[in-house]
Structures are given as C-alpha cells and as structure tokens.
Design a protein around this motif. Structure first.
Motif, PDB file in Angstrom:
ATOM      1  N   GLU A 183     -14.728  -4.353 -29.429  1.00  0.00           N
ATOM      2  CA  GLU A 183     -15.771  -4.701 -30.401  1.00  0.00           C
ATOM      3  C   GLU A 183     -16.741  -5.760 -29.899  1.00  0.00           C
ATOM      4  N   THR A 184     -16.403  -6.444 -28.802  1.00  0.00           N
ATOM      5  CA  THR A 184     -17.268  -7.501 -28.281  1.00  0.00           C
ATOM      6  C   THR A 184     -18.288  -6.905 -27.315  1.00  0.00           C
ATOM      7  N   PRO A 185     -19.587  -7.055 -27.611  1.00  0.00           N
ATOM      8  CA  PRO A 185     -20.605  -6.406 -26.760  1.00  0.00           C
ATOM      9  C   PRO A 185     -20.810  -7.091 -25.409  1.00  0.00           C
ATOM     10  N   ASP A 186     -20.661  -8.406 -25.345  1.00  0.00           N
ATOM     11  CA  ASP A 186     -21.001  -9.156 -24.131  1.00  0.00           C
ATOM     12  C   ASP A 186     -19.771  -9.512 -23.322  1.00  0.00           C
ATOM     13  N   LEU A 187     -19.070  -8.498 -22.836  1.00  0.00           N
ATOM     14  CA  LEU A 187     -17.931  -8.731 -21.952  1.00  0.00           C
ATOM     15  C   LEU A 187     -18.419  -8.919 -20.520  1.00  0.00           C
ATOM     16  N   PRO A 188     -17.627  -9.574 -19.680  1.00  0.00           N
ATOM     17  CA  PRO A 188     -17.994  -9.663 -18.259  1.00  0.00           C
ATOM     18  C   PRO A 188     -18.153  -8.271 -17.657  1.00  0.00           C
ATOM     19  N   GLU A 189     -18.993  -8.165 -16.634  1.00  0.00           N
ATOM     20  CA  GLU A 189     -19.217  -6.860 -16.005  1.00  0.00           C
ATOM     21  C   GLU A 189     -17.930  -6.306 -15.413  1.00  0.00           C
ATOM     22  N   ARG A 190     -17.133  -7.176 -14.781  1.00  0.00           N
ATOM     23  CA  ARG A 190     -15.823  -6.778 -14.251  1.00  0.00           C
ATOM     24  C   ARG A 190     -14.804  -7.849 -14.609  1.00  0.00           C
ATOM     25  N   PHE A 191     -13.616  -7.419 -14.984  1.00  0.00           N
ATOM     26  CA  PHE A 191     -12.533  -8.373 -15.225  1.00  0.00           C
ATOM     27  C   PHE A 191     -11.207  -7.678 -14.975  1.00  0.00           C
ATOM     28  N   TYR A 192     -10.216  -8.485 -14.603  1.00  0.00           N
ATOM     29  CA  TYR A 192      -8.922  -7.945 -14.190  1.00  0.00           C
ATOM     30  C   TYR A 192      -7.786  -8.429 -15.071  1.00  0.00           C
ATOM     31  N   GLU A 193      -8.043  -9.426 -15.884  1.00  0.00           N
ATOM     32  CA  GLU A 193      -7.017  -9.982 -16.751  1.00  0.00           C
ATOM     33  C   GLU A 193      -7.674 -10.727 -17.896  1.00  0.00           C
ATOM     34  N   ILE A 194      -6.896 -10.980 -18.951  1.00  0.00           N
ATOM     35  CA  ILE A 194      -7.404 -11.776 -20.058  1.00  0.00           C
ATOM     36  C   ILE A 194      -6.552 -13.044 -20.156  1.00  0.00           C
ATOM     37  N   TYR A 195      -7.088 -14.069 -20.811  1.00  0.00           N
ATOM     38  CA  TYR A 195      -6.422 -15.366 -20.851  1.00  0.00           C
ATOM     39  C   TYR A 195      -6.107 -15.771 -22.289  1.00  0.00           C
ATOM     40  N   ALA A 196      -4.915 -16.317 -22.466  1.00  0.00           N
ATOM     41  CA  ALA A 196      -4.484 -16.824 -23.763  1.00  0.00           C
ATOM     42  C   ALA A 196      -4.781 -18.321 -23.838  1.00  0.00           C
ATOM     43  N   VAL A 197      -5.359 -18.751 -24.961  1.00  0.00           N
ATOM     44  CA  VAL A 197      -5.702 -20.160 -25.156  1.00  0.00           C
ATOM     45  C   VAL A 197      -5.232 -20.606 -26.536  1.00  0.00           C
ATOM     46  N   ASP A 198      -5.097 -21.928 -26.701  1.00  0.00           N
ATOM     47  CA  ASP A 198      -4.769 -22.449 -28.023  1.00  0.00           C
ATOM     48  C   ASP A 198      -6.058 -22.778 -28.766  1.00  0.00           C
ATOM     49  N   ASP A 199      -5.949 -23.428 -29.905  1.00  0.00           N
ATOM     50  CA  ASP A 199      -7.119 -23.704 -30.741  1.00  0.00           C
ATOM     51  C   ASP A 199      -8.123 -24.632 -30.065  1.00  0.00           C
ATOM     52  N   SER A 200      -7.647 -25.430 -29.096  1.00  0.00           N
ATOM     53  CA  SER A 200      -8.537 -26.360 -28.392  1.00  0.00           C
ATOM     54  C   SER A 200      -8.987 -25.801 -27.044  1.00  0.00           C
ATOM     55  N   ARG A 201      -8.751 -24.519 -26.827  1.00  0.00           N
ATOM     56  CA  ARG A 201      -9.150 -23.798 -25.624  1.00  0.00           C
ATOM     57  C   ARG A 201      -8.362 -24.214 -24.390  1.00  0.00           C
ATOM     58  N   HIS A 202      -7.208 -24.810 -24.582  1.00  0.00           N
ATOM     59  CA  HIS A 202      -6.344 -25.119 -23.447  1.00  0.00           C
ATOM     60  C   HIS A 202      -5.718 -23.821 -22.938  1.00  0.00           C
ATOM     61  N   TRP A 203      -5.701 -23.676 -21.641  1.00  0.00           N
ATOM     62  CA  TRP A 203      -5.169 -22.451 -21.029  1.00  0.00           C
ATOM     63  C   TRP A 203      -3.658 -22.368 -21.240  1.00  0.00           C
ATOM     64  N   GLN A 204      -3.202 -21.205 -21.713  1.00  0.00           N
ATOM     65  CA  GLN A 204      -1.777 -20.999 -21.988  1.00  0.00           C
ATOM     66  C   GLN A 204      -1.138 -19.966 -21.068  1.00  0.00           C
ATOM     67  N   GLY A 205      -1.948 -19.112 -20.499  1.00  0.00           N
ATOM     68  CA  GLY A 205      -1.393 -18.100 -19.605  1.00  0.00           C
ATOM     69  C   GLY A 205      -2.339 -16.938 -19.428  1.00  0.00           C
ATOM     70  N   ALA A 206      -1.987 -16.030 -18.513  1.00  0.00           N
ATOM     71  CA  ALA A 206      -2.812 -14.863 -18.206  1.00  0.00           C
ATOM     72  C   ALA A 206      -1.999 -13.590 -18.399  1.00  0.00           C
ATOM     73  N   VAL A 207      -2.695 -12.541 -18.806  1.00  0.00           N
ATOM     74  CA  VAL A 207      -2.078 -11.221 -18.954  1.00  0.00           C
ATOM     75  C   VAL A 207      -2.938 -10.227 -18.188  1.00  0.00           C
ATOM     76  N   SER A 208      -2.353  -9.547 -17.220  1.00  0.00           N
ATOM     77  CA  SER A 208      -3.102  -8.569 -16.434  1.00  0.00           C
ATOM     78  C   SER A 208      -3.383  -7.324 -17.273  1.00  0.00           C
ATOM     79  N   LEU A 209      -4.468  -6.647 -16.950  1.00  0.00           N
ATOM     80  CA  LEU A 209      -4.862  -5.487 -17.748  1.00  0.00           C
ATOM     81  C   LEU A 209      -3.836  -4.363 -17.676  1.00  0.00           C
ATOM     82  N   ASP A 210      -3.208  -4.166 -16.512  1.00  0.00           N
ATOM     83  CA  ASP A 210      -2.232  -3.081 -16.409  1.00  0.00           C
ATOM     84  C   ASP A 210      -1.031  -3.338 -17.318  1.00  0.00           C
ATOM     85  N   LYS A 211      -0.600  -4.591 -17.394  1.00  0.00           N
ATOM     86  CA  LYS A 211       0.518  -4.929 -18.281  1.00  0.00           C
ATOM     87  C   LYS A 211       0.101  -4.810 -19.749  1.00  0.00           C
TER      88      LYS A 211
END
Length: 472
Positions: A183-211
């Motif tokens: 639903e988000t129109p402005d995604l990066p042109e290429r990406f390989y994983e997405i990132y989990a963050v908390d409410d303050s945008r602190h990085w919590q971890g990564a999830v690869s697209l294949d997983k």
C-alpha cells in the motif's frame, strides 16, 4: 557489422541496441558520431528516446566519449529523460565540468529524481557555494535528508548510505508488513530486507525478504528477526564496512546512529563501488600517483600532482648514489664493480617490491597484524634467503664467465644474498611501521623500500669487494 565511422540513421541505431558497443565492450565510433550529430542538429526526440533506454553506466561511458561541449548540450536537450546518476559513473573532472555549466535549477531537478545515496555522491563533488545553492532549491524534506548525510565525515557509512528503507513496528505481523509494502507508494527502488523498530525508531532487528515471504501472515515479525544480524554506525569507515560485507556475505546492512536509531541502509552495489575505489587508490598509490588523478585531468593538474613524489624519489636517489661516491676509488680501480653494482641493487629492489605488495595488501585486508607479524616476517626473511642463495649461484657464475675473475663471483653472490634478505625485511617491516604511525603504506612504502635495497645493495657489494680484493 559495419565498423566505419559513417553516421547511421537514428532509427537504425534505436532498432539495434547491440550497435552501441563492439565485441570488446567499447562504444562504437559510429554510435558516438550519431549522438554527436543529433546534438548538433538539436534532435531532442531522438536524444530523449535514446537516453531513456540507456543504463546509467552506459550513459556515463557515452558522456565520457563525447566532446566536452556536447556533454552539457546532451543533458540540456534530453531534459527530464536524462538520468543524473550517470554523472556518478564518469571521472570527477568530467562531472564537475558538466555541473558547473548547468543551471542550478536543472541540477536540482535531476537530484530530486535520484535515490539519496546517488544524490549525495553527486553533490559532494561540488564546492560549498554551489552545493548550498542546489540544496536551497529542493523541498525541505528532501533538503534535510541530503544535508544530514553530507554532514557525516567523508568516507563514512553515513555519507554513502541510502536514506530510503522500509521500517515497521516490532509488534507487526508478517501480513501487516506485507500489506504495508503493497500500500505504500514510495518504496525504495530495490530492497532486500525490512527493519523492525520501536516507537522511538530504535533498530530492533532485520528480516530478509525470503524469510518474510515464506512465513504465514499471522506470524509475529519478532519471531523472524535475525538476532545476530550485522549493522554499521553512521561514522564507520567505508573500507571497514566493505570488509564486513565480504566476511559475512551480506547484500545489505542497516545503518544506525549513536543512539541506535535507524538512519539508513547500505547495499551491495554501494560496497562494490567502495571496493573499486579503494583498489584504484591503492594501485595508484603504489606508483606514487594521487588517488584523485583521472584520465580526463589536464596536463598541469597531473604534473603538479606527481611533482612532490618525484621530488622525494630524487632525494632518495641522491642518497643511494652517495654510497657509490664512498667507493669512487675502488670503482676506478675495477671497472667490473661499476658494471655489476646496479644488478645487485635491482635484484634487491624487485624482491622487495614483491614482498611489499603482499604486505600492503595483507595490512589493508587485516590479514597481517600483531598476532602473526613475527611469523610472517620470519617467513619473508627465509624466502629472501632461499632466493638469495639461488640467485647468488646464477649471478656468480655469470659474473665469472663475463669478467674471468673467480673472486668476483663470490663477492656478487654474497652481496645478492645480503640484499635479497634486506629487501624482504624492508618490504614487510616498512609497511608495518608506516601502518603503526597511521601513514598509508601503499603511498609511502615504495620509495623507502627502494632506497633501502639500493643503499644495502651498493654498500654490501662494494664493501665486500673492497675487502676481498684489497682495494683502496
């Protein structure tokens, strides 16, 4: 296929994409001529259609092949169809020349179409005044992102990172993450994983697209996070980032700030560029050439950049020659010494260069360090001794056959052994010392190592000859 320089019709070139390059990968002369003719005729329709089909790397090669005046006109005539990322594919001098001739509005419009990492790479080549002028013409949100990246140190991860990434709340499910991306129109042109963050945008971890795509929709995203995932900080050196990518086989890595807030992402295409730039700088440095030197630079720029290092080489050459001056009388008494002395110095220099090349690379890749330094130094010394013994025999026999003086073979043999061992030790110890004092081993090692082998070579050969033959 026709290899002449006759200008082919525009339609024929558009119909035959293979016409752009030869089998060896070079751009065909007739293709360049067709583009130049279209620029001269201001054939915007042809140029727009042609440029729109070119990959940024191909467009960069085409720009470099055109005459300087045609480069700017190509950008102006193609307008919004010109991909400004192609300017990152050309020499710095060519890029600066084009950007200086273009109107700030044109550059700003082109920068807006780029991903943040490409935009930063383009802007950082400008002087501060031009940079500020272009940034002021961008929307505030885009200007702030680029200005923040440009504030990071040159050569840092923050400078090269891409500010476009996908971050979702840690409490999301797989289904919610997938729906967000759809639903988000402005995604990066290429990406390989997405990132989990908390409410303050602190990085919590990564999830690869294949997983992510293999999991069912109700699965919590937290269950898929790779807890051992590598990340970099905005101030990390790009060379270190590249080594991490190679060591852990990464295709992307999140970039966080000092508070562990997600700031961006570095992808493998950026790392490949870093590796190429580092290799290019090191290769030039071994020859005493500035890493900034490009084929497109002027004669004066190149001469000025090389002068200082040549001056240092001249000083060290006088130092080596002064050793010959110490034995002026001996050289006059025995001409053979003057003939053979350069051979001893040359063999030591070649052996030292071999060792130095291996040492500089090992230091750059962190394969050589305090833990194994002694073992490697001893190994190189033994290699110098083994090769010294072999070449002492070969050179000694050749010297005796040439000058019919048996003692000369022993003298040059002993000198060869001494200089090859000295060259091996100098070739590894000098880069290590330079690394320890935070000087670039690739830049400074060559001259010092050559000086060592020249001095040791001349002094050992002439000194041993003086003692052996009783010269005065």
């Amino acid at each position: 296929m026709n290899e002449t320089l006759d200008v082919a019709p525009a339609e024929a070139i558009l119909a035959d994409r293979a016409a752009m390059r030869t089998e060896s990968g070079e751009i065909r002369g007739e293709f360049i001529a067709a583009i130049a003719a279209a620029i001269a005729a201001e054939d915007e329709a042809f140029l727009r259609a042609e440029v729109a089909e070119l990959h940024e790397a191909d467009l960069g090669d085409l720009i470099a092949a055109l005459a300087p005046d045609d480069r700017v006109r190509l950008v102006e005539l193609t307008g919004t169809d010109f991909d400004f990322s192609a300017l990152n594919e050309v020499d710095d001098a060519v890029r600066e020349e084009i950007l200086e001739e273009l109107e700030p509005e044109t550059v700003a419009e082109g920068v807006r179409e780029l991903e943040s990492d490409d935009a930063v790479e383009l802007l950082e080549s400008l002087d501060e005044e031009d940079k500020e002028e272009i940034l002021e013409r961008l929307p505030p949100s885009e200007r702030d992102v680029l200005a923040r990246s440009l504030d990071y140190p040159e050569g840092s991860a923050g400078r090269r990172m891409q500010s476009e990434f996908i971050a979702v709340p840690l409490g999301s499910t797989v289904g919610e993450a997938i729906d967000y991306m759809r639903e988000t129109p402005d995604l990066p042109e290429r990406f390989y994983e997405i990132y989990a963050v908390d409410d303050s945008r602190h990085w919590q971890g990564a999830v690869s697209l294949d997983k992510l795509l293999r999991a069912r929709r109700p699965v919590p995203l937290a269950e898929l996070i790779d807890e051992d995932r590598r990340r970099v900080t905005v101030t990390d050196d790009l060379a270190e980032v590249a080594r991490m990518f190679g060591k852990y086989n990464l295709v992307a890595a999140p970039v966080v700030d000092a508070e562990n807030r997600l700031a961006g992402v570095i992808t493998i295409d950026d790392v490949v560029d870093v590796i190429e730039e580092e290799a290019d700088e090191d290769f030039k440095a071994l020859g005493g050439v500035s890493g900034d030197e490009e084929l497109s630079d002027s004669v004066w720029t190149i001469a000025k950049g090389r002068f200082n290092w040549l001056l240092i080489n001249l000083a060290t050459a006088f130092l080596a020659s002064s050793v010959l001056g110490l034995f002026e009388g001996q050289l006059q008494q025995m001409v053979a010494l003057a003939v053979l002395a350069p051979i001893v110095a040359s063999q030591g220099g070649n052996a030292a260069t071999q060792t130095m090349t291996v040492a500089v690379r090992a230091l750059a890749t962190r394969e050589l360090g305090p833990s194994n330094a002694l073992r490697v130094v001893m190994r190189e010394a033994l290699v110098g001794l083994v090769n010294g013994l072999a070449f002492a025999l070969i050179t000694g026999i050749a010297a005796v056959a040439w000058f019919k003086t048996p003692g000369l073979g022993i003298v040059i043999g002993l000198a060869i052994i001494s200089n090859l061992v000295a060259g091996a030790l100098g070739g590894i110890l000098i880069p290590m010392v330079l690394e320890r004092v935070r000087a670039d081993p690739a830049v400074a090692s060559g001259t010092f190592v050559t000086t060592v082998t020249d001095v040791v070579g001349f002094f050992s050969f002439l000194g041993i000859a003086t003692l052996w033959f009783g010269l005065k």
